[in-house]
Design a protein around this motif. Structure first.
Motif, PDB file in Angstrom:
ATOM      1  N   ASP A   6       0.819  -1.208   0.000  1.00  0.00           N
ATOM      2  CA  ASP A   6       0.000   0.000   0.000  1.00  0.00           C
ATOM      3  C   ASP A   6       0.853   1.257   0.000  1.00  0.00           C
ATOM      4  O   ASP A   6       0.454   2.295  -0.532  1.00  0.00           O
ATOM      5  CB  ASP A   6      -0.947   0.001   1.211  1.00  0.00           C
ATOM      6  N   LEU A  60       1.535   2.430  -3.351  1.00  0.00           N
ATOM      7  CA  LEU A  60       0.383   2.948  -4.093  1.00  0.00           C
ATOM      8  C   LEU A  60      -0.046   4.333  -3.643  1.00  0.00           C
ATOM      9  O   LEU A  60      -1.035   4.868  -4.135  1.00  0.00           O
ATOM     10  CB  LEU A  60      -0.803   1.975  -3.926  1.00  0.00           C
ATOM     11  N   ASP A 117      -1.266   7.516  -5.701  1.00  0.00           N
ATOM     12  CA  ASP A 117      -2.619   7.597  -6.236  1.00  0.00           C
ATOM     13  C   ASP A 117      -3.533   8.300  -5.229  1.00  0.00           C
ATOM     14  O   ASP A 117      -3.642   7.882  -4.071  1.00  0.00           O
ATOM     15  CB  ASP A 117      -3.154   6.191  -6.532  1.00  0.00           C
ATOM     16  N   THR A 152      -6.368   6.197  -3.573  1.00  0.00           N
ATOM     17  CA  THR A 152      -5.832   5.253  -2.591  1.00  0.00           C
ATOM     18  C   THR A 152      -5.509   5.971  -1.282  1.00  0.00           C
ATOM     19  O   THR A 152      -5.802   5.465  -0.189  1.00  0.00           O
ATOM     20  CB  THR A 152      -4.563   4.575  -3.129  1.00  0.00           C
TER      21      THR A 152
END
Length: 317
Positions: free
Chosen positions: A296, A299, A302, A305
């Protein structure tokens, strides 16, 4: 969480899922919860799991026939876009098995009727995923091809069963909800620096006291613990702890890169607001480090997210 621990988690959750739903009554309740049906006779359900299906891992799959529906249920704790391909292989073997023996003739002028296939994957890994998504085999075909005329296709419905997700299904299937709670407790305990064995024992004790999977855990405690420990050895754990130290340095670089990327997007923000945003991001990354959610962290560039993770950790965005 390191690769070694993730390997342990995949193994125990795969096996445990199959143990929990080995009785027809529980499997039927799960089917009803997913499909909105109300079948009440467990004997209508015919289990036909392929025990030698090595490409499915052998431990995390359950297939069964009820009325005219052929269902394949699989548990996964890791993200994989290849689920439809595995499903295709599995269904091919199931249908082949159905055709073997008897009076079914593939070259007959009369059409052979087949049960309707349904492929459902239960996901509860640490990587952030939506409550429901559908993977298609045709997405693996070359771009530009007309998928409508493809000779084959397969679809996998992926349901997120981490605790708090798909509440309606959990409400209708208590065993699935209890399974979700138990896995959450094991995961939480491992994040508190307990050994794998200690984390499992504590989770089992807590669940028995709270009436969560109580019968299964009381009657199969050693079997459950063995499942959870089957792929674990102390040397692997020592090596994983060494890797943690190396990963911390990598994560610091990731954090810095994320901060720089966000700074470029904040052109009109005030200096104070920008600094608060950076501090918030650093706090989020620290939480993700604590919970072993390295995927995570990668990510976080983003925006959607980040928003989901801010909400999950009760951080103001």
């Amino acid at each position: 969480m390191t690769d070694e621990r993730n390997n342990v988690n995949r193994e125990y959750k795969d096996r445990l899922f199959k143990l929990i739903f080995r009785e027809k009554e529980d499997l039927l309740q799960l089917y009803n919860a997913i499909n909105g049906t109300n079948y009440n006779n467990p004997e209508d359900l015919e289990i036909n799991t392929l025990e030698d299906a090595v490409y499915m891992g052998m431990k995390n799959d359950v297939s069964f026939l009820i009325k005219d529906v052929l269902s394949l249920y699989e548990h996964q704790s890791t993200y994989s876009p290849n689920l439809p391909l595995r499903g295709l292989f599995y269904f091919a073997d199931l249908y082949r098995k159905m055709m073997s023996g008897g009076d079914k003739d593939l070259y007959s002028s009369k059409q052979i009727k087949l049960p309707f296939p349904q492929f459902v994957v239960f996901y509860n890994g640490t990587r952030l995923q939506p409550e429901r998504q559908v993977f298609h085999l045709h997405s693996a075909f070359p771009k530009g091809m007309n998928r409508e005329i493809a000779a084959i296709d397969c679809h996998a419905v992926v349901l997120n069963i981490n605790y708090g997700q798909n509440r309606e299904i959990m409400r209708k299937c208590r065993k699935l909800e209890e399974y979700s709670i138990f896995i959450g407790k094991v995961r939480e305990n491992t994040s508190h620096k307990l050994s794998i064995r200690e984390a499992i024992d504590r989770a089992v004790e807590e669940c028995i006291k709270e009436g969560i999977l109580e019968k299964i855990l009381r009657e199969n405690r050693e079997e459950v613990c063995s499942m959870l420990l089957s792929e674990y050895d102390e040397q692997a754990h020592i090596e994983s702890e060494k890797r943690i130290a190396r990963e911390e340095g990598i994560e610091e670089g990731i954090i810095k890169g994320i901060q720089e990327g966000i700074q470029k997007g904040i052109q009109k923000g005030m200096v104070k607001g920008r600094q608060e945003g950076e501090n918030l991001l650093v706090q989020l990354v620290q939480y993700l480090q604590r919970d072993g959610r390295l995927q995570d962290i990668e990510l976080l560039s983003d925006e959607d997210t980040r928003k989901k993770l801010y909400k999950e950790y009760n951080l103001a965005d």
